[in-house]
Scaffold this motif. Structure first.
Motif, short mmCIF file in Angstrom:
data_model
loop_
_atom_site.label_atom_id
_atom_site.label_comp_id
_atom_site.label_asym_id
_atom_site.label_seq_id
_atom_site.Cartn_x
_atom_site.Cartn_y
_atom_site.Cartn_z
N UNK A 388 0.81 -1.22 0.00
CA UNK A 388 0.00 0.00 0.00
C UNK A 388 0.84 1.27 0.00
N UNK A 389 2.17 1.11 0.06
CA UNK A 389 3.06 2.27 0.16
C UNK A 389 3.33 2.85 -1.24
N UNK A 390 3.38 4.17 -1.33
CA UNK A 390 3.81 4.84 -2.56
C UNK A 390 5.33 4.85 -2.56
N UNK A 391 5.94 4.09 -3.47
CA UNK A 391 7.39 3.90 -3.42
C UNK A 391 8.12 5.01 -4.17
N UNK A 392 8.11 6.21 -3.58
CA UNK A 392 8.94 7.29 -4.09
C UNK A 392 10.31 7.23 -3.43
N UNK A 393 11.21 8.12 -3.81
CA UNK A 393 12.58 8.07 -3.28
C UNK A 393 12.59 8.28 -1.77
N UNK A 394 11.70 9.11 -1.25
CA UNK A 394 11.63 9.35 0.21
C UNK A 394 11.36 8.06 0.95
N UNK A 395 10.31 7.36 0.55
CA UNK A 395 9.92 6.15 1.26
C UNK A 395 10.92 5.02 1.07
N UNK A 448 6.35 15.05 0.67
CA UNK A 448 6.52 15.03 -0.79
C UNK A 448 7.99 15.16 -1.21
N UNK A 449 8.89 14.89 -0.27
CA UNK A 449 10.31 14.97 -0.56
C UNK A 449 10.67 13.99 -1.68
N UNK A 450 11.30 14.53 -2.74
CA UNK A 450 11.75 13.65 -3.83
C UNK A 450 10.72 13.38 -4.89
#
Length: 471
Positions: A388-395, A448-450
């Motif tokens: 369920x996680x949004x896999x952006x660079x932050x996460x 919203x980092x990254x």
């Protein structure tokens, strides 16, 4: 799919409805079968870590007592949930059982330097349980700090920390004493563990109803029969066990050990959030509604007080069992009184030491075949939560950092040799530092980092694919 003879659809969604006893009793026993092996396994593992299961310090009576209390106080904690005492208890069909989540903290404390011993462990369980109950006052307010990125990572770490134990058990047992045996890692051990795995997976995927629900238990029974035929089952202790015995308060003594106390209190946060998720799962799956604040608070109170009471009588921390949440969704029976019947059955088992003595005869390699599946499922549940996680660079950075530090400290505990015993035990569990890093970074780093960089990369990849199609 539900049986219309149990009740109308409206009745089945009502927690206060009592089905006919001819239906309610088998449904209650089904809940016990679904959780039975998972409930007693932590007691067996802690008995091994405490040195009372194998080797020169083995104490079969103490190990049987731990198994008794695991059954009895799972039943008591379940009754607190289903029946309720004032604001304590959700009054929902929540099955309580001994928690795997605390094992990565308890095992290092039992086998490392400055070990706690069972007296220190049980004292920590009592204090940690009271702290857990205190969390019920504001558990809803801390949920913001534990999104799927954090909770999924923690559950995944619990499973990964325990997988080593499963492999060691399948090979013939954990610890230096077992590794010194000529049979450790032998073909016979792996054959018996393999029988458990084969039967468990076969029943889980190729049968339905009761057989599928109790697949792990039936797999262990099949492995037990094979081990008996191979001469690896010793039944001598069953005849010596009493027919009936009451629990003893502080049987193992009372001792303050700060590593255990701090570890129990910190893990209470994780257990509380797990319970909130289970309560929500029950109300959504069984009644098609959201859980009320009173139900969430009552369930957390019951978790904590159930754990504290269990610790007084020599049992391990209790929490809600997720596999039974799935069982409610599958049967469609929301009745809390069905689960109450299962709780009474567990209490009965806990009062009969001969049942604990029978469980005590299960060869460690047979148990290993079962826990490989169970611990793997814990890790898989964490991976499912992470979907369920949004896999952006932050996460990804948060996940990578927490996972690397947590697993690294588990694998190289000597890296923290400069610390005192309490800090070293807590940190080398791996679970707590991973949780702290994930929670801290998730709160500190901008949400919203990254994202802009991620969008640029995503756009570039999309452009490359489009150009490839045109070519």
């Amino acid at each position: 799919m539900t049986d219309s003879s149990i009740g109308t659809p409206e009745q089945l969604r009502d927690p206060n409805y009592t089905p006919p006893l001819a239906k309610a009793i088998p449904l209650g026993i089904q809940h016990v079968l679904a959780m039975f092996v998972s409930n007693v396994t932590p007691a067996i593992i802690i008995a091994g870590a405490a040195g009372i299961a194998f080797g020169p310090g083995a104490d079969p009576e103490a190990r049987i007592y731990l198994l008794q209390m695991a059954m009895m106080f799972a039943g008591v904690a379940t009754l607190i949930q289903t029946i309720g005492i004032g604001p304590v208890g959700a009054r929902l069909p929540i099955v309580q059982g001994t928690s795997f989540a605390f094992l990565p903290v308890m095992i290092p404390a039992m086998i490392g330097a400055g070990t706690a011993g069972l007296a220190g462990l049980m004292t920590g369980v009592v204090i940690g349980g009271l702290f857990h109950a205190f969390l019920g006052l504001f558990v809803g307010r801390i949920r913001f700090a534990l999104p799927p990125l954090v909770t999924g990572l923690i559950v995944l770490m619990i499973g990964l920390a325990l997988i080593k134990v499963g492999i060691e058990y399948a090979a013939g047992g954990a610890g230096d004493f077992n590794r010194g045996k000529e049979t450790w890692g032998g073909v016979s051990n792996w054959f018996q563990a393999g029988v458990v795995l084969f039967v468990t997976l076969g029943l889980k995927f190729f049968t339905r109803g009761m057989l599928s629900v109790s697949a792990v238990l039936l797999g262990l029974i099949a492995g037990y029969v094979v081990a008996y035929l191979m001469g690896d089952v010793n039944l001598a202790g069953i005849s010596d066990a009493a027919v009936f015995a009451l629990p003893e308060p502080f049987k193992f003594g009372f001792e303050i050990n700060w590593a255990i106390i701090i570890g129990m209190c910190l893990m209470a946060f994780i257990s509380a959030i797990e319970t909130v998720g289970d309560v929500s799962g029950i109300t959504k799956g069984g009644a098609g509604r959201e859980a009320t604040d009173a139900e969430v608070t009552g369930a957390t109170f019951a978790d904590g007080f159930g754990t504290a009471i269990a610790g007084v009588f020599g049992s391990l921390p209790n929490t809600s069992f997720s596999q039974n949440v799935g069982l409610i969704a599958m049967t469609g029976v929301m009745s809390r009184h069905v689960v109450t019947i299962g709780a009474l059955f567990l209490i009965f088992c806990g009062l009969v030491p001969k049942i604990g003595a029978i469980i005590n005869t299960i060869p460690i390699q047979v148990l290993g075949g079962g826990v490989i599946v169970m611990f793997g499922m814990v890790a898989a549940a964490g991976a499912s939560m992470l979907s369920d996680v949004k896999w952006n660079s932050r996460n990804m950075v948060i996940f990578a950092t927490a996972l690397s530090v947590g697993l690294g400290l588990q694998q190289v505990p000597d890296a923290m040799v400069f610390l005192g015993d309490t800090a070293r035990i807590l940190l080398t569990s791996g679970l707590l530092p991973a949780a702290f890093i994930a929670i801290g970074l998730n709160l500190i780093l901008p949400e919203h980092f990254g994202d802009e960089a991620d969008d640029e990369v995503s756009g570039s990849v999309k452009g490359i694919k489009e150009n490839s199609r045109k070519a």
